[in-house]
Motif scaffolding. Structure first.
Motif, mmCIF file in Angstrom:
data_model
loop_
_atom_site.group_PDB
_atom_site.id
_atom_site.type_symbol
_atom_site.label_atom_id
_atom_site.label_comp_id
_atom_site.label_asym_id
_atom_site.label_seq_id
_atom_site.Cartn_x
_atom_site.Cartn_y
_atom_site.Cartn_z
ATOM 1 N N UNK A 124 -28.799 34.568 27.687
ATOM 2 C CA UNK A 124 -28.547 35.705 26.560
ATOM 3 C C UNK A 124 -28.317 34.747 25.483
ATOM 4 N N UNK A 125 -27.557 33.900 25.150
ATOM 5 C CA UNK A 125 -27.402 32.816 24.068
ATOM 6 C C UNK A 125 -28.815 32.428 23.509
ATOM 7 N N UNK A 126 -29.625 32.028 24.515
ATOM 8 C CA UNK A 126 -30.963 31.704 23.981
ATOM 9 C C UNK A 126 -31.872 32.652 23.626
ATOM 10 N N UNK A 127 -31.649 33.885 24.094
ATOM 11 C CA UNK A 127 -32.326 35.222 23.524
ATOM 12 C C UNK A 127 -31.999 35.528 22.032
ATOM 13 N N UNK A 169 -34.591 24.504 19.860
ATOM 14 C CA UNK A 169 -35.540 24.071 20.997
ATOM 15 C C UNK A 169 -34.833 24.711 22.349
ATOM 16 N N UNK A 170 -33.559 24.588 22.514
ATOM 17 C CA UNK A 170 -33.062 24.544 23.911
ATOM 18 C C UNK A 170 -31.651 25.131 23.676
ATOM 19 N N UNK A 171 -31.188 26.009 24.621
ATOM 20 C CA UNK A 171 -29.876 26.177 25.072
ATOM 21 C C UNK A 171 -29.699 25.657 26.252
ATOM 22 N N UNK A 208 -35.062 38.663 29.227
ATOM 23 C CA UNK A 208 -35.218 38.069 27.961
ATOM 24 C C UNK A 208 -36.617 38.484 27.642
ATOM 25 N N UNK A 209 -36.633 38.454 26.220
ATOM 26 C CA UNK A 209 -38.179 38.860 25.540
ATOM 27 C C UNK A 209 -38.725 37.747 24.641
ATOM 28 N N UNK A 210 -37.688 37.094 23.991
ATOM 29 C CA UNK A 210 -38.000 36.064 23.030
ATOM 30 C C UNK A 210 -38.024 34.525 23.540
ATOM 31 N N UNK A 211 -37.020 34.495 24.671
ATOM 32 C CA UNK A 211 -36.981 32.816 25.158
ATOM 33 C C UNK A 211 -37.463 32.852 26.535
ATOM 34 N N UNK A 212 -37.218 31.798 27.258
ATOM 35 C CA UNK A 212 -37.791 31.499 28.605
ATOM 36 C C UNK A 212 -36.528 30.794 29.231
ATOM 37 N N UNK A 223 -21.397 34.436 15.511
ATOM 38 C CA UNK A 223 -21.493 32.803 15.365
ATOM 39 C C UNK A 223 -22.905 32.448 15.615
ATOM 40 N N UNK A 224 -23.321 33.026 16.669
ATOM 41 C CA UNK A 224 -24.693 32.625 17.139
ATOM 42 C C UNK A 224 -25.623 32.929 15.760
#
Length: 270
Positions: free
Chosen positions: A77-80, A49-51, A127-131, A33-34
């Motif tokens: 994890x979702x944000x990543x 922008x944000x999770x 994480x490697x893509x998000x913060x 779904x993500x």
């Protein structure tokens, strides 16, 4: 726009219709779904922008604390997976209210607990893509620009960054009247770390004692010209996200005000 869980097509169509170029990620955690939402956003050139990981990882109730930490890890994890600019939460409170004040919130021991907790969340997910970021708050760390810098140094993780909401640190008449200088300080000291920002406004009441209240952008005294100029100086595109409004018409009025302010000072919004 208000944070709602719509199907991907309706979700993105609502943003496009309103002229938005960034979105909060909906409350979706299933990987398939993500990906549906990520594809819809990419097709419309909408930035995720944000999770939100809104919870209390400092709760004095061990079960609540553990549930909150698990939730923060899941949302990171979702944000990543979504490629969101950040995952955002508050540090948490040791009081009865998850986002409320407590005398123990602003102590050296709690500062160290925040450091330990944030490191644990980041180190679990890697994480490697998000913060992972903490929203600034008036009665918990980070409560000032300098306390955020201290947290960045103490946490010492590349995946820890800054979420900026300057209204949340306007905590006195002095800061209210000089909020333009406060905003400049935020960007001067925290600019390299800022990943997403919130847009609201603030008013100072006239009754005793001091009352500072949140309001819709354009109805208060936040220096939006300064805010937008400072955002435009950053070397990357940072989302500015509306929040806490009661209706779609309120969101439209807020967006119109911010866009008009940007036009008046020659700042191009994405």
């Amino acid at each position: 726009m208000a944070r709602q869980t719509l199907d991907p097509e309706r979700w993105i169509a609502a943003h496009v219709e309103r002229g938005y170029t960034a979105a909060y990620f909906p409350d979706v955690d299933d990987a398939a779904r993500i990906e549906d939402y990520v594809r819809a956003a990419a097709k419309a050139d909408i930035v995720i922008a944000e999770a939100g990981a809104w919870s209390n990882p400092l709760s004095q109730d061990p079960e609540v604390r553990e549930q909150a930490i698990r939730y923060c890890k899941k949302k990171l994890v979702t944000a990543e997976l979504a490629g969101a600019r950040c995952c955002v939460n508050i540090a948490g409170s040791l009081g009865e209210q998850w986002d409320g004040h407590d005398p123990a919130n602003l102590t050296a021991d709690t500062f160290e607990l925040i450091v330990e907790t944030v490191r644990g969340i980041i180190d679990h997910v890697k994480p490697e893509r998000t913060y992972y970021t903490l929203e600034m708050m008036p009665w918990m760390y980070p409560d000032t620009v300098d306390s955020y810098l201290q947290l960045i140094k103490a946490i010492d993780r590349e995946a820890f960054a800054v979420h900026l909401d300057p209204v949340n640190i306007v905590t006195s008449p002095q800061l209210f009247y000089r909020n333009g200088a406060l905003i400049e300080e935020c960007f001067t000291k925290l600019g390299p770390y800022i990943r997403s920002c919130h847009a609201k406004d603030i008013v100072l009441g006239s009754s005793m004692v001091v009352h500072l209240d949140e309001t819709r952008p354009g109805q208060g005294k936040l220096d939006y010209a300064q805010y937008l100029r400072q955002l435009a100086k950053l070397d990357r595109d940072v989302p500015l996200m509306l929040e806490h409004l009661d209706s779609d018409s309120e969101y439209r009025l807020a967006a119109d005000y911010i866009r008009a302010t940007a036009d008046s000072i020659g700042v191009l919004l994405g």
